[in-house]
Write an enzyme that holds these catalytic residues in place. Structure first.
Site, mmCIF file in Angstrom:
data_model
loop_
_atom_site.group_PDB
_atom_site.id
_atom_site.type_symbol
_atom_site.label_atom_id
_atom_site.label_comp_id
_atom_site.label_asym_id
_atom_site.label_seq_id
_atom_site.Cartn_x
_atom_site.Cartn_y
_atom_site.Cartn_z
ATOM 1 N N GLN A 135 -4.835 -1.248 9.486
ATOM 2 C CA GLN A 135 -4.751 -2.578 8.907
ATOM 3 C C GLN A 135 -5.372 -3.613 9.849
ATOM 4 O O GLN A 135 -5.036 -3.663 11.028
ATOM 5 C CB GLN A 135 -3.267 -2.928 8.631
ATOM 6 C CG GLN A 135 -3.056 -4.261 7.950
ATOM 7 C CD GLN A 135 -3.638 -4.316 6.538
ATOM 8 O OE1 GLN A 135 -3.501 -3.386 5.754
ATOM 9 N NE2 GLN A 135 -4.319 -5.418 6.215
ATOM 10 N N ASP B 211 -11.193 2.918 3.846
ATOM 11 C CA ASP B 211 -11.574 1.506 3.732
ATOM 12 C C ASP B 211 -13.086 1.364 3.539
ATOM 13 O O ASP B 211 -13.573 0.305 3.143
ATOM 14 C CB ASP B 211 -11.159 0.739 5.006
ATOM 15 C CG ASP B 211 -9.959 -0.162 4.772
ATOM 16 O OD1 ASP B 211 -9.670 -0.477 3.599
ATOM 17 O OD2 ASP B 211 -9.314 -0.553 5.760
ATOM 18 N N LYS C 56 0.847 -1.205 0.000
ATOM 19 C CA LYS C 56 0.000 0.000 0.000
ATOM 20 C C LYS C 56 0.878 1.249 0.000
ATOM 21 O O LYS C 56 0.622 2.203 -0.738
ATOM 22 C CB LYS C 56 -0.930 -0.008 1.229
ATOM 23 C CG LYS C 56 -2.094 -0.974 1.074
ATOM 24 C CD LYS C 56 -2.870 -1.187 2.352
ATOM 25 C CE LYS C 56 -3.919 -2.281 2.123
ATOM 26 N NZ LYS C 56 -4.621 -2.705 3.336
#
Ligand code: NDP
Length: 298
Positions: free
Chosen positions: A99, A122, A55
């Protein structure tokens, strides 16, 4: 021998990253800095560490600023929530990603819902889930968003098609079903209690597998000519590659499914690269919305 058109998620994602890079330039010109994505990694889960590294690399490739927070596995919830509060208040942070999975002492829902919805790249916050479910503008979870872009690229209009999504998780199955409904598909969500799953799937013009069970969806589940999207990423032993070696495989049995499908995503190289590209796109969208910069639709 596979008959199906192989949907090249890697190539598609590279084009999307180029588009996002152009959007990042537009945003930078308007606000005087690059859009910034903050990624938080708690602990040392090896798979998470690989995802985070990818990422960060891609964020920089797209001309965006990457901010990294690495916290020890012993971090308590209050410490993580206070970092999130700081980033929520920081005008130079456009997107926040924590995460998952988090260590057991931390409540994932509490963390996700502490991120301000405008920076929730997200798309997991209840506000973004609610906006998606009610057909309003939201930040959309990256993996289903990537699947949708691949489907649109392959099929054009999805209106009226029968879509079956196998899996009902909050991060893949449910938002995928919402997106397909928004495209006017007739949507069925299947899960572990679904009766005669093969028959349900065999009715699908679009079949999305997000099950987490290696190669479970075989050709028997696939309608001839259907478009098959394999979300699964499973690490399975590969003794043929040597002792202790592994390979990545999807939730779809590629060979038998490709013999019947019209188009299919491979694993790796299908949905996976799209997820990161959509994260970057969400970061650009989050920055553009907060600072009222026009970057257009995809
Ligand atoms: P979850 O484990 O959260 O959900 C799995 C879903 O599959 C559940 O709804 C479950 O049903 C259903 N299921 C399990 N077994 C069966 C079965 N035998 N028959 C029918 N349905 C079944 O997984 P995720 O949604 O998080 O992930 C799904 C897959 O996608 C995984 O392989 C994961 O690694 C991958 N993934 C890939 C990403 C990418 O970037 N490509 C990103 C995120 C995930 P029930 O609810 O009844 O238990």
């Amino acid at each position: 021998m596979a008959q199906a058109n192989v949907i090249d998620g890697k190539a598609f994602s590279e084009k999307l990253v180029q588009t996002v890079a152009a959007e990042a330039k537009t945003i930078k010109a308007a606000i005087g800095r690059e859009p910034a994505l903050a990624v938080v990694l708690v602990g040392e889960d090896p798979a998470s560490a690989v995802y985070v590294r990818n990422k960060i690399e891609r964020t920089t490739t797209a001309g965006m600023c990457s901010i990294e927070h690495r916290l020890p596995a012993t971090t308590d919830q209050a410490t993580l929530l206070s970092l999130i509060a700081e980033m929520n208040a920081d005008d130079t942070v456009d997107g926040i990603l924590v995460q998952l999975p988090l260590p057991d002492q931390i409540d994932e829902d509490a963390v996700i819902n502490a991120i301000t919805p405008e920076k929730d790249v997200d798309g997991f916050h209840v506000v973004n889930a609610g906006l998606l479910a009610t057909g309003q503008d939201s930040l959309v979870p990256c993996t289903p968003y990537g699947c949708l872009l691949l489907l649109r690229g392959q099929l054009g209009s999805l209106s009226g098609l029968n879509a079956v999504v196998v899996g009902r998780s909050n991060i893949v199955g449910k938002p995928m079903a919402q997106l397909l409904l928004r495209e006017s598909c007739t949507v069925t969500i299947a899960h572990s209690r679904t009766k005669d799953l093969a028959a349900v799937c065999a009715n699908a013009d679009i079949l999305v597998a997000a099950v987490g069970r290696p190669e479970m969806i075989t050709g028997d589940y696939v309608k001839r000519g259907a478009t098959v999207i394999d979300v699964g990423i499973n690490r399975v032993p590969a003794p043929e590659r040597g002792e202790g070696k592994f390979r990545l495989t999807g939730d779809v049995d590629y060979v038998s499914a490709a013999a019947k499908a019209g188009a299919i995503t491979p694993v790796p190289g299908g949905v996976g690269p799209m997820t990161i590209a959509c994260l970057l796109r969400n970061t650009a969208v989050a920055a553009a919305r907060r600072f009222k910069v026009s970057i257009g639709d995809i």
